[in-house]
Structures are given as structure tokens and as C-alpha cells.
Design an enzyme around this catalytic site. Sequence first.
Site, PDB file in Angstrom:
ATOM      1  N   LYS A 133       5.459  56.922 -54.629  1.00  0.00           N
ATOM      2  CA  LYS A 133       6.862  57.118 -54.260  1.00  0.00           C
ATOM      3  C   LYS A 133       6.962  56.854 -52.768  1.00  0.00           C
ATOM      4  CE  LYS A 133       8.640  59.859 -57.863  1.00  0.00           C
ATOM      5  NZ  LYS A 133       7.987  61.118 -58.213  1.00  0.00           N
ATOM      6  N   HIS A 136      10.484  59.568 -48.074  1.00  0.00           N
ATOM      7  CA  HIS A 136      11.889  59.602 -47.637  1.00  0.00           C
ATOM      8  C   HIS A 136      12.165  60.880 -46.853  1.00  0.00           C
ATOM      9  CE1 HIS A 136      13.075  62.505 -50.706  1.00  0.00           C
ATOM     10  NE2 HIS A 136      12.266  61.855 -51.513  1.00  0.00           N
ATOM     11  N   HIS A 139      11.043  64.532 -47.377  1.00  0.00           N
ATOM     12  CA  HIS A 139       9.706  65.042 -47.058  1.00  0.00           C
ATOM     13  C   HIS A 139       9.497  65.261 -45.551  1.00  0.00           C
ATOM     14  CE1 HIS A 139       8.284  64.314 -51.196  1.00  0.00           C
ATOM     15  NE2 HIS A 139       7.381  65.218 -50.876  1.00  0.00           N
TER      16      HIS A 139
HETATM   17  N1  ARG Z   1       4.144  66.998 -54.273  1.00  0.00           N
HETATM   18  C1  ARG Z   1       5.086  68.074 -54.394  1.00  0.00           C
HETATM   19  C2  ARG Z   1       6.493  67.544 -54.198  1.00  0.00           C
HETATM   20  O1  ARG Z   1       6.684  66.556 -53.543  1.00  0.00           O
HETATM   21  C3  ARG Z   1       4.864  69.165 -53.380  1.00  0.00           C
HETATM   22  C4  ARG Z   1       3.545  69.878 -53.470  1.00  0.00           C
HETATM   23  C5  ARG Z   1       3.541  71.137 -52.705  1.00  0.00           C
HETATM   24  N2  ARG Z   1       2.274  71.793 -52.713  1.00  0.00           N
HETATM   25  C6  ARG Z   1       1.779  72.499 -53.712  1.00  0.00           C
HETATM   26  N3  ARG Z   1       0.609  73.018 -53.586  1.00  0.00           N
HETATM   27  N4  ARG Z   1       2.457  72.674 -54.817  1.00  0.00           N
HETATM   28  O2  ARG Z   1       7.440  68.148 -54.684  1.00  0.00           O
END
Ligand code: ARG
Length: 581
Positions: A133, A136, A139
Amino acid sequence: MDMMTRMAALTAQALRETWPEAQELPEAEEIRGLLAVPPDPAMGDYAFPVFRLAKALRMAPPKIAATLAEGWNHADVARVEAVNGYLNFFLNRLNFARDTLTAVLAAGERYGASDLGAGKTICLDYSSINIAKRFHIGHLSTTMIGHSLKRIFDFLGYTTVGINHLGDWGTQFGKMICAYKKWGNKEEVERGGVAELVRLYVRFHEEAEADKALEDEGRAWFKRIEDGDEEALTIWSWFKELTLKDTARVYDLLGVSFDSYAGESFYNDKMDRVVNELKEKDLLTISEGASVVDLREYDQEGKETKTSMPPCVILRSDGATLYATRDLAAAFYRHDTYHFDKCLYVVAYQQDLHFRQWFRVLEKMGYEWAKDCVHVSFGMISYEGQALATRKGHVVYLEELLDQAQQKALEIINEKSPNLENKEEVARQVGIGTVIYTDLSNNRIKDIDFHWDRALNFDGETGPYVQYTHARCCSVLRKAEAIDLPEADFSALTDNEAQALLRLLGRFPDVIREAADKYEPSMITRAITDIAQAYNKFYYEHRILNDDPAAAAARLALTQAVRNVIKTGLFLIGIEAPERM
Ligand code: ARG
């Protein structure tokens, strides 16, 4: 110790000396909370309202204040006045200026640093982007809040571990491989990078509307990844590499880095432990074929309590693990590997339930360190008044935003300081700083609306404004000789403007600690903005390099202190400090 804390300690002491018999006198800490800075300096530098003591002392507030004022005796305070129920303190401004500046200048850019966290480890899970992805602005906050917290905890002597918990696991990767095999080719993916992967993924969903069999094919590909099939793994790792290469450019621009990129896939072989232990502890129940941990709670009357939650799904009916299962496995791994004192998850508030659920599962498993796992949540970001919607196309890519920020900064610099050397470099620092400042300028839980004209206003409460004040200090210091601190005449700093500034500088170490306690980088942003404003006020009211060398030395020392503190503060929120602008 900052002056307010010191005043609180002195007051607590004076209370006990004046009324040795009295019970329930407030402690210094409580007094500190009661101390105020009067809006009009004629009312003193600090004021202590004594009303809260009336009951314990059985005395009318004006009498209490008068008695305290009468017996007051301390060199830090030049004068004490009782006005109704208030005790107004007038500091020995000269001593205050000398002590504060000596402390700041001795510490240099480490003013406010400490060994508070020595021997303690903090894990920070931030940025945690999803593979295939594009990066953007959704994040941005997790990336910058996490990065800043890491710097803050480092500064306070903690050992920190920055973890990018990559979203690199799940059926979507099977679908992507499926789409690639059907419609993609190597050259186009190499050339287009993540954008091309996104295109393939979108196509998969379009075609899957008409052809239901595609979904099964996608799932089958994911199964192959899970089972370690070579072809599937090769393509998947390649997608991962491409994404990381793309995002590395953004991380470079933002100055952000990580100690670990162990993402969700890293825990694929560490999930059995979670599942087995849940079984052993009899916490798993089957619900519609899935294995879940029941998190419902009832009060005595049989009504669901406020802390009652929907079940946490551990295994789907086909045996696949879920996001929460991987988070549990990751928590165990981090606890075993880093022996953390805290593990922070810097993730948007939309995932609030997810974190509450699996934190609760940890608790149910009997791990008291569940309380050390903290969800550091934050609000949403919108752009020029428009909310972000990834699916429907309105996406602002971070790299494009940062490029634009640098261009716009360059335009402004060309206009304001056409003769500046290394304009491009400064435009980079200012452009990126603008974006980061906007992101970290409010309590993290508040939603942010990014507006160019607001973010780039050199006169508002913005990154460029604070950076500009830093550059102004540098410019003043460049014009002067070395600062002769022993010769400085601190009576040149007893005016209201200098004193207001000194108070802010004196508080700065407290601000850093508080920002760490509350996981709130914006407190540092606020502090350096206040300092910048107070310095500019001082700068307009007083000539720094005047004819009296001793007075000039004092004002230069103040300028140097402001420069150091702003530079440190900017560093702690992840912003560079150009010396010329
Ligand atoms: N990759 C996930 C997202 O973009 C966030 C992960 C956050 N960290 C975790 N340990 N769950 O929504």
C-alpha cells in the site's frame, strides 16, 4: 528543579514551620498545582491561594496569608505580599536569571536530559505500514508521534526499541499474487513499484465482483505463502522489498528510522504458543466455528458491564490466525526479547477496541505486565478540509505532500531571503518541519486539518516560525563575540519580558518529563512555541548588543539559552533547526 517546584517546596516548608501542630497540610506537589503566575507582574511572579488551608488551620484566608508573609524568609524570594487570600511572591529576579542561565548553558543541547530511565526499556510500535500500500498521510501521525516519543525517552535515559510492525500478512497478499500472475508482469511492477501493486489489487477486486472463483484462488495463494511454497514466498518477499524501498524515501525525508522491521509475518511460527496457552488456560471457546476468547462481563444483576467487549477472535473457522493473534504473539516475543518496562502502540483511535480486547486477553492469561502495554491513540488527519478515504480515491500520498511542502517553502524563501546560501537545503528543513509541526501541534487525540496557508505562515504558531526564531538567535550570536558569562550583569534581565522567558526556560525539563508521562509530544511543541514568542517579544523590547558589555553579555547568554532549548525541542519532535533562514 524549576522555579515553580522550588517555590512549592519552600511554601510547604514554611507552612510546617509556621504551624508545626497542624494536620493535613498540603504537600509540595499539591502546592505546586495551586501556584499560579499572576497575569499582571505587579502582583508578583507567583501567587499562592491559601483558601485550601482554611479548614486545616481553622483560620480565615487573609489571616493565613498575612501570617505566612510575616514569617517568610528566603533568599530566592525578594519580597512576599499578602493580598486577601493570596500570598504573592516576588522573586529575586537577578538570582533567578543567573541560576537559570547558568544551568541551561552548562547543559548545552542536553538541557533537560536525564538518566531517569536508566536500566529501563521502552518498546515503541509506530508507523507500522502495510505492504503493497502506498504511504499516505493517514500514516503520518503514527510515524511522527512514535518517532518523537522515541527521541524523548532516549533523552530521558531509557533504552528504546523502535519497531515497524509491518502489515505483511493476510489473505490480501494471496490476492495480490493471484492478480500479478494473471495480469501483471515483472518489468511493470519494477517500474511502477507500489503504485503498480495497488493497481493490480484494485483490478483483482473489480474482476472478483463478476468472477467469484477468484477469491478462492487468492486464498489458495495465501495458503501457499503460509505453507512456505517457494514461488509464493519469492513473489511475496519481492512485493515487500518494493514497498520498503518506496517508503525508505519517505522515512529519509522525515528523518525516521527503526530498530526492527519485524512485522506480522515474523510471528507466523510463533502463534502456536498463543493458541496452546489459551487452550491450556481454558480461555478458548468455539463460536460459529471460530476460536474466540469471550470478553463479556456481567454485573450482579446480569447486565453487561461497561468493560464488557465482543469476543476476541484468535483463529478463524479455517484455522487462520488474525491480527489480534499476531499482536499477542508479538507482545510475548517483545516481552521475552526486550524485557520491556512499557510497550507503546502508536495507532489511530479507530483501533481502540482491538487493543482493549487483546490487552484484556493478556490479563485473562494472568500476565500482570498486560498493564505495561499501552495504546497511544491519536485522531484523524484531513487535508484542506477533506477527510481521507483510501477506497474512494481521495488519498494524499505522503511523498507528494512532502515534495510540495519543500517547493512551497522554497518559494517563500526565494521571496524573503533571496540571497540565502544553500536555499534548497533550508527549504527541505523548513518544508518537512512544517508538516511535522502541524502533526505534533495539538493533543494527539484531536483531529488535525492540514491547511497549507496555516502550516506555512511564518508569523503564526508554526514550524517555520519556531525555526525562524532559532535562526534569529543564531544570527544575533554570530554578530557577537564569545559570551563572557562571569562578567555578565544579570540585572539586565530583571525586566518582565526576560523574566517571562526565563520562567519558560526553567520549566523546560519538566515539560519533557511530562510529555513522556503523557505520551504527548505536543507539549514540547507548545513549550518551544511559547519560548519563541517570548523571545521575539524580548527581542523587540530590548537591545541585545548595547553599549554596556556586561548587560550585553547577559542578554547574549539568554539568547544562547533560547537557541539551545529551541534546538533541543525541535530535535525532540523530529524537526531540524537551520541556522540561517
Ligand atoms: N498496520 C496496521 C495499520 O496500518 C497498524 C499496526 C499497528 N501495530 C500493531 N501492533 N497492531 O492499520
